[in-house]
Each structure stands twice: as structure tokens, then as C-alpha cells.
Design a protein around this motif. Sequence first.
Motif, PDB file in Angstrom:
ATOM      1  N   GLY A 172       8.166   0.448  51.228  1.00 14.60           N
ATOM      2  CA  GLY A 172       7.242   1.514  51.601  1.00 14.60           C
ATOM      3  C   GLY A 172       6.474   1.218  52.865  1.00 14.60           C
ATOM      4  O   GLY A 172       6.441   0.089  53.373  1.00 14.60           O
ATOM      5  N   ILE A 194      11.718   3.178  49.587  1.00 12.05           N
ATOM      6  CA  ILE A 194      10.788   4.130  49.001  1.00 12.05           C
ATOM      7  C   ILE A 194       9.743   4.462  50.067  1.00 12.05           C
ATOM      8  O   ILE A 194       9.727   3.857  51.137  1.00 12.05           O
ATOM      9  N   TYR A 231      16.827   7.160  51.111  1.00 14.00           N
ATOM     10  CA  TYR A 231      15.469   7.342  50.606  1.00 14.00           C
ATOM     11  C   TYR A 231      15.528   7.634  49.115  1.00 14.00           C
ATOM     12  O   TYR A 231      16.167   8.600  48.680  1.00 14.00           O
ATOM     13  N   GLY A 281      13.306   7.127  45.037  1.00 14.91           N
ATOM     14  CA  GLY A 281      12.016   6.913  44.376  1.00 14.91           C
ATOM     15  C   GLY A 281      11.002   8.000  44.619  1.00 14.91           C
ATOM     16  O   GLY A 281       9.831   7.849  44.245  1.00 14.91           O
ATOM     17  N   LYS A 282      11.383   9.128  45.235  1.00 19.15           N
ATOM     18  CA  LYS A 282      10.440  10.209  45.490  1.00 19.15           C
ATOM     19  C   LYS A 282      10.183  10.978  44.201  1.00 19.15           C
ATOM     20  O   LYS A 282      11.121  11.304  43.472  1.00 19.15           O
ATOM     21  N   GLY A 299      13.103   2.702  41.636  1.00 18.49           N
ATOM     22  CA  GLY A 299      12.199   2.921  42.756  1.00 18.49           C
ATOM     23  C   GLY A 299      11.111   3.905  42.400  1.00 18.49           C
ATOM     24  O   GLY A 299      11.377   4.980  41.841  1.00 18.49           O
ATOM     25  N   SER A 318       8.056   5.547  44.499  1.00 14.91           N
ATOM     26  CA  SER A 318       7.267   5.698  45.714  1.00 14.91           C
ATOM     27  C   SER A 318       5.789   5.881  45.365  1.00 14.91           C
ATOM     28  O   SER A 318       5.432   6.122  44.214  1.00 14.91           O
TER      29      SER A 318
END
Length: 629
Positions: free
Chosen positions: A60, A122, A149, A151-152, A177, A179
Amino acid sequence: MVQSENSWSPDDTLRVLIASDIHLGYLENDAVRGEDSFIAFEEVLSTAVQYDVDFILLGGDLFDHAKPSPSCMYKCTQIIRKYCFGDKPINIEVLSDQLENFSRNINYEDPNLNVSYPILSIHGNHDDPVGQGSVSSLDILSITGLVNYFGKWTDYTKVKISPVLIQKGETKLSLYGLSHLKDQRLARLFAEKKVEMELMEDGVDWFNILVLHQNRADRGPNNYISEGVLPKFLDLVIWGHEHDSQVFPMRDVKMGEEGCFSVIQPGSTVATSLAAGEALQKHCALLQLHKKEFIVTPLSLKTVRPFIFKTVVLSEENLGEGDVNENEKVQNFLKNKVNEAIEEADKLKSGDPKQPTLPLIRLSVFYERDDQDFNRVRFGQNFNGLVANPNDVLIMKREKRIRERKDQLKDGEENGHIEVAAAEAPDVESLVSSFYAAQPAEKQLSVLSVRAITEAVRDFTLKRDDDVFRRVLDAHRRRCVESLLESTAETEDEINDRIRMCKEVLDAADSDQLKSLIDAASAKEEAKRKDEKQLVVLLKREPILLSSDDESMPLSRSKGRGSRGGRARGRQARGGRGRGSPQAAPPPTPERRTPKRSAAQKTTSWLQSITSDRALRRRKDSSEIEISD
């Protein structure tokens, strides 16, 4: 070169380079420190190539701003393409649903791209989604095939994490993951058992890693995530957000053992604050995984700008006696301390040609008396060209200032109360909240919600959301006005009571409910603005369409006979000289017309006015003849 266990087969050994908090674009406009974040990021990716890893895992805050500048995005893209693209074959396989994990296929399977070192990342609190559509800067890198990308999460009432399942030979990795979410919200979800991580049926065969970006250190009640709330089946946790690097050599064998996990805290790759934790050696980490066994090796970064942090307590130093006044004596003493720190920073230079040469120096100075204080900026000018931060080399603090301010608070001094609250606040959000809480009753907010303001400050400072204050203020104003219109309040006291009740509803709501209330009011305000804009556009278009039929009308006739015809019609309407009974015509019924019909009606009226004008002239001529007889 770091070697794995001799018994580990390379075909079954998964190699991962781990880094976090890159903060690309930090102080990018600074002439001295503007390139530091990009230099460090380039070293991280070059290290991945050096150790020939299977993929790169970021924890991150790849960017320092939620809306990176075009220059920042350009440099980021350039560095990733330089080190991560190529013809090297990929030896890992993603077994899980890639559309669920990444919202698209992983980039190395794209036939239009040649990816040698995939990046999985993330988002953090600095680069989380913002604005219309909740698009993150990582979404942009993802759609272009530069970063994968994952883990959203957008549902703040619960969290359900599906792992990315990666296999290399006989080694199976289950990568979870998560975020960044607001720490208070995520802590509440953990407490309410609303965070779920899907576990594989044959979970014994999988090595489970969680990568998250949250507060790890205790920053107040529910303002951090305790390691105790994380699932026990995890084998390794990669913790982003904390900038002090805590990566130690680890060799562990899990073999299905439950109830404990190891933690890797990579820390940041660039110093974004002149604090003691940032002065620690910066690292990335190499993870080697073979079935359920793993080795973590810290890799020191060699291109990081040297940073020396020291604490100086003047009462503990022997400043000596002399004829020089106290102020000059302290300044001369601190100049020597800075020069010593510069010499110490020279020893931290790695010899890498890309490492910045000017060091960061910070002295945290505690003084006793006012005559020991002086202008810090002027003091820093003595070190121009010697340090990278001459304007903030010193931070001066009064010894025992907290105790003194608390003593002032006991004496009933209002300013002391506010200063103590500000001094004890761990972050900007807490500072704003403490400031309003410390205000006397007559100065408390009567309409705005304090929590809404603090979250707006957070979004403005971290996400660079320049429009957030307007949205929040408009939403509060609209909700308050609607509440007053719905009520029967007439007197000033009744109005104040109604406003107070409206604010109590906002203060009593939790974070999710508060956000929903503000978003609903903000949506109405935006809809109103759009309607007003559309109305303005229509009003501007109307005369343009109407004039299209008037262009063929001669200018002289429009100003001459047409105007007399209008007066004639006015006399007929009033029952003047026209023949017949002078009855007033009923008012016309309003009719909604399109611009074309309105234009046609205007043209017809113009023709009728000419005809009426000619008829009146003929009648006038005949009457004059009869009178003359």
C-alpha cells in the motif's frame, strides 16, 4: 546472493520481494528531495530483478497522493516498464478467479504485454479510491497492465476476503489482501465478527499470507488493529502503513501448526516525516517459500538519503559559564551538534552513485527558559548546501510543557485546555476533534457534525480531495434547511431546538450512517445544481433558435410598420376605433411550446401586424374623404 535451503528445489520454491509505503511523488516539487521516492522505488524493482523473484508484493501507499501528478504517473510508468517488462518466462500460476481477485486477468497473461516480474499491490490510505466512481490511482495502473490491484473493498458493513491462489510446483500460496479501511471502522467490524476470510478446504496444504495497511501501533481506542483479532490460521502477516522498518531474519517451519503467525513490517522506502522511526535503516524483504517452510531475509536499501535524528535536552547538557548571553550560547552549542550529525551521516553513505549526498538532520531540542529559544529558520540558514532540510533542522519544545499546561487548565484557563488537547493529539483528525471538544459551550458547533469535519480534513489532507469541504458543508446546510421546512418552528427558540435536534441525529449516527446521510444530502444538492445548469443552457439556447426566422425580416419594416401594427392591435384589444362591440378578448391560455413553434408563432404575429396596419390606414383614408365632403 541470498541462498535458500540446500534441500529446496528451485522449481518448488516461491520467491517474493516485499516492500511497502513507496510514497511516489513525496515532495516532488522540492529541488533537493524531489527525486528521493523515485530513486528508492527503482532500487526496489532492480532488487527484484537481481534476486529473480516470481513476483513483487506491495503493502500500500505506492503513491503519496490519491491524485498523483502527471509527472509522477509518468515516472512511475517508466520505472515499472524498465524493470518489470521483458521476455522472462513466468513460473507461477494463479488458480483462483482472477476477475474476482483483480477485476480483470492478471497482467502476465495479457497477450499484448510481456511481463517478467508481476507486481501485486493493495492500496493504502494515501492512494485509496476517491472522487466519482471511487477510482484509485492503482485502478489506472491496473487497467494499463502495469500493476495487479487486489484487496479493494467498498462494502463498509462487512468484509469478505477471497484469497489469490498462487502455485509454483508443489508450493501453494493463499494470499489475502485487505486494502486500507478507516481503523475505527475496521476495528468495529472485527469486534462484530463481520470480517470473513475464505479458507480453502484443503487448507493444510496452503501457506496463508495476509497483507494489510492499517495502524499497528496503539494510537487510541479503536484507532488501530490488534494482532489478536486476526485469524489464527494465518502463517504470515505483511503489515503496511507503519514507516519504521521492522524486518528481521526469520526462518520458520509451520507444518500445520496453528495459533501463531509471524509479522513482517517492511516500513517505508522514503522518509516522509522527520521522526525517529524514519531514521531507522530502510529495507525491503525477500520471502522464500517452500511448501510450509519459509525464510525472510531483510535487504537494506542503498539509495536512501542518510537521516540522523537526535534528541537534545539542554538542562542535561553542560553549557558552561561565560560572558556570552544565553541565546548565543545555546545556538553555538546546537551548531556543534548539527555538525556532528552531518559527520555521522557521512558514515551512512553506501557508495551507490544514485544515493543522494545531502543528509537529513533533525534535532529535537527541549529547553527550559524563554531566553534559550530563537528563530529556527534563521538558524537553519547556516547549513544551506550542507543538509537537505535547512528550514526544519530544529524542533524546539519547552520542557515539562504538558504539565505546565495542565496546571493552567486546573486554574481555569481556557487556552490551556485547548493547547493540552492539541499537544496530546496523535494525528490531524484527533487534533481537530480535540480542538472542538475543548471549546466552551457557547463556542460549540451548532449545525456541523464534528466527526464529519474531521473526516473531511482527513480526505483533504491524505486524498487531496479539494471538493470535500464544499460537499460536506452543502450537505449539512441542505439537511438543516429541509429539517426546518418540515417543522412548525416559528420563534427563535423553536428554530434553535430544531437545529439542535438535527445535529444530535448526526452526532448519534455511526460512521457509516453519517456518511450515508451526508451523501444523500450531497446527492440532492448536486442534482439541484445540475438542474440549474440545464435551465441556464436552455435559456441561452432559446433566443438563438428564435432569431433564425427573424433574419429574413427587413430591419426597416421591423422597426417601422411592425411597431405601428402592434399599437393598432392594442387599440382593438381595448375596444378603440375598430368596428363592432368593444368586448375585451379573453386572456390566452398558456401553452407549452417548443422553440420552433415559438419561432413560427412570432413570424405569424409579425405578418398579422403588417396586415392590420394596412387595413387601418385604408379606413383612415376613407374617413378623411367623407369628412371633407
